[in-house]
Design a protein around this motif. Structure first.
Motif, PDB file in Angstrom:
ATOM      1  N   THR A  95      39.872  11.488  31.086  1.00  0.00           N
ATOM      2  CA  THR A  95      39.791  10.781  29.786  1.00  0.00           C
ATOM      3  C   THR A  95      40.267   9.335  30.013  1.00  0.00           C
ATOM      4  OG1 THR A  95      41.927  11.377  29.213  1.00  0.00           O
ATOM      5  CG2 THR A  95      40.313  12.475  28.215  1.00  0.00           C
ATOM      6  N   ALA A 143      40.387   5.214  27.712  1.00  0.00           N
ATOM      7  CA  ALA A 143      39.993   4.866  26.471  1.00  0.00           C
ATOM      8  C   ALA A 143      39.364   3.247  26.545  1.00  0.00           C
ATOM      9  CB  ALA A 143      41.219   4.550  25.416  1.00  0.00           C
ATOM     10  N   GLU A 146      38.593   2.905  22.270  1.00  0.00           N
ATOM     11  CA  GLU A 146      37.590   4.090  22.163  1.00  0.00           C
ATOM     12  C   GLU A 146      37.913   5.240  23.166  1.00  0.00           C
ATOM     13  OE1 GLU A 146      36.158   4.962  18.867  1.00  0.00           O
ATOM     14  OE2 GLU A 146      36.972   2.742  18.520  1.00  0.00           O
ATOM     15  N   PRO A 147      38.291   6.394  22.733  1.00  0.00           N
ATOM     16  CA  PRO A 147      38.423   7.733  23.627  1.00  0.00           C
ATOM     17  C   PRO A 147      37.143   8.056  24.273  1.00  0.00           C
ATOM     18  CG  PRO A 147      38.669   8.550  21.248  1.00  0.00           C
ATOM     19  CD  PRO A 147      38.578   7.199  21.108  1.00  0.00           C
ATOM     20  N   PHE A 185      35.671  14.492  21.523  1.00  0.00           N
ATOM     21  CA  PHE A 185      36.993  14.295  20.997  1.00  0.00           C
ATOM     22  C   PHE A 185      37.025  15.017  19.703  1.00  0.00           C
ATOM     23  CE2 PHE A 185      37.515  11.739  24.469  1.00  0.00           C
ATOM     24  CZ  PHE A 185      38.750  11.852  24.755  1.00  0.00           C
ATOM     25  N   TRP A 210      44.820  15.286  20.248  1.00  0.00           N
ATOM     26  CA  TRP A 210      45.290  14.339  21.488  1.00  0.00           C
ATOM     27  C   TRP A 210      46.120  13.267  20.692  1.00  0.00           C
ATOM     28  CZ3 TRP A 210      43.808   9.113  21.762  1.00  0.00           C
ATOM     29  CH2 TRP A 210      42.714   9.024  20.933  1.00  0.00           C
ATOM     30  N   ALA A 211      46.811  12.589  21.674  1.00  0.00           N
ATOM     31  CA  ALA A 211      47.717  11.546  21.582  1.00  0.00           C
ATOM     32  C   ALA A 211      47.571  10.603  22.777  1.00  0.00           C
ATOM     33  CB  ALA A 211      49.177  11.869  21.309  1.00  0.00           C
ATOM     34  N   PRO A 212      47.571   9.054  22.226  1.00  0.00           N
ATOM     35  CA  PRO A 212      47.684   8.234  23.696  1.00  0.00           C
ATOM     36  C   PRO A 212      48.969   8.492  24.348  1.00  0.00           C
ATOM     37  CG  PRO A 212      47.981   7.053  21.722  1.00  0.00           C
ATOM     38  CD  PRO A 212      47.703   8.484  21.222  1.00  0.00           C
ATOM     39  N   THR A 223      46.233   6.065  27.694  1.00  0.00           N
ATOM     40  CA  THR A 223      45.104   7.158  27.831  1.00  0.00           C
ATOM     41  C   THR A 223      44.910   8.566  26.997  1.00  0.00           C
ATOM     42  OG1 THR A 223      45.698   6.744  30.322  1.00  0.00           O
ATOM     43  CG2 THR A 223      44.189   8.803  29.725  1.00  0.00           C
ATOM     44  N   PRO A 224      44.089   8.934  26.388  1.00  0.00           N
ATOM     45  CA  PRO A 224      44.001  10.154  25.585  1.00  0.00           C
ATOM     46  C   PRO A 224      44.481  11.530  26.397  1.00  0.00           C
ATOM     47  CG  PRO A 224      41.748   8.981  25.436  1.00  0.00           C
ATOM     48  CD  PRO A 224      42.600   8.450  26.461  1.00  0.00           C
ATOM     49  N   GLU A 247      48.336  10.722  33.900  1.00  0.00           N
ATOM     50  CA  GLU A 247      48.021   9.505  33.771  1.00  0.00           C
ATOM     51  C   GLU A 247      47.999   8.869  35.001  1.00  0.00           C
ATOM     52  OE1 GLU A 247      48.750   7.347  29.534  1.00  0.00           O
ATOM     53  OE2 GLU A 247      50.543   8.077  30.274  1.00  0.00           O
TER      54      GLU A 247
END
Length: 177
Positions: free
Chosen positions: A36, A38, A42-43, A105, A110-112, A117-118, A128
């Motif tokens: 993933t 962003a 945007e993911p 998605f 999910w969370a950053p 990063t998603p 990450e």
């Protein structure tokens, strides 16, 4: 006394038929990950089965997106990526998210991460990474990332596996006496 046979000149290898090559590689079981990023906030993500550990010191991983992937072309601009190791419970998601253009998605928790990063909240492990190398290899890229942050799930969940062109579950081998 027997005479030694004259050495034959080496022949250039004949490339295998593409279908035979895919079938042969399909006999090698792999894990499945959701890579993933962003771009522009945007993911975006790709389902991959090419994740590999490269080095422990420094901690490096690699994966191989298609050189024609429009998603990867957007994702690479961020300079980093996330890796979400998928579990067996992710099979419906992976099946839905694999085709190009799929809404990857939709319905995901999910969370950053620390780098933005998603990251999936229910992944078996998440990393990450900063991109430290990208190398052309045939019709794919080999992308190398240095791990900056990681999380390992506490739950003991079976991984999602790809074998012979399909997602599979791991079944325990029978014990031998």
């Amino acid at each position: 006394m027997a005479r030694a046979a004259a050495a034959a000149a080496p022949r250039a290898p004949t490339p295998p038929d593409a279908r035979a090559f895919r079938d042969a590689l399909g006999r090698f079981a792999t894990g499945v990950a959701f890579v993933t990023a962003a771009p522009g906030g945007e993911p975006a993500g790709l389902i991959v089965n090419s994740l590999a550990s490269v080095s422990l010191d420094p901690p490096l991983v690699s994966f191989s997106p298609s050189r024609g992937s429009l998603t990867w072309k957007r994702m690479r601009r961020t300079g980093g990526f996330g890796v979400n190791v998928l579990g067996g419970h992710h099979e419906p998601f992976a099946t839905r998210a694999t085709p190009a253009g799929a809404p990857r998605f939709a319905g995901l928790d999910w969370a950053p991460g620390r780098l933005g990063t998603p990251l999936l909240l229910d992944a078996l492990a998440s990393f990450e990474c900063y991109i430290v190398g990208e190398h052309p290899a045939g019709d794919h890229w080999i992308v190398v990332g240095r791990i900056d942050n990681l999380r390992v799930a506490e739950a003991d969940t079976d991984p999602l596996v790809f074998f012979r062109g399909a997602f599979r579950a791991i079944t325990p081998s029978s014990s031998r006496r």
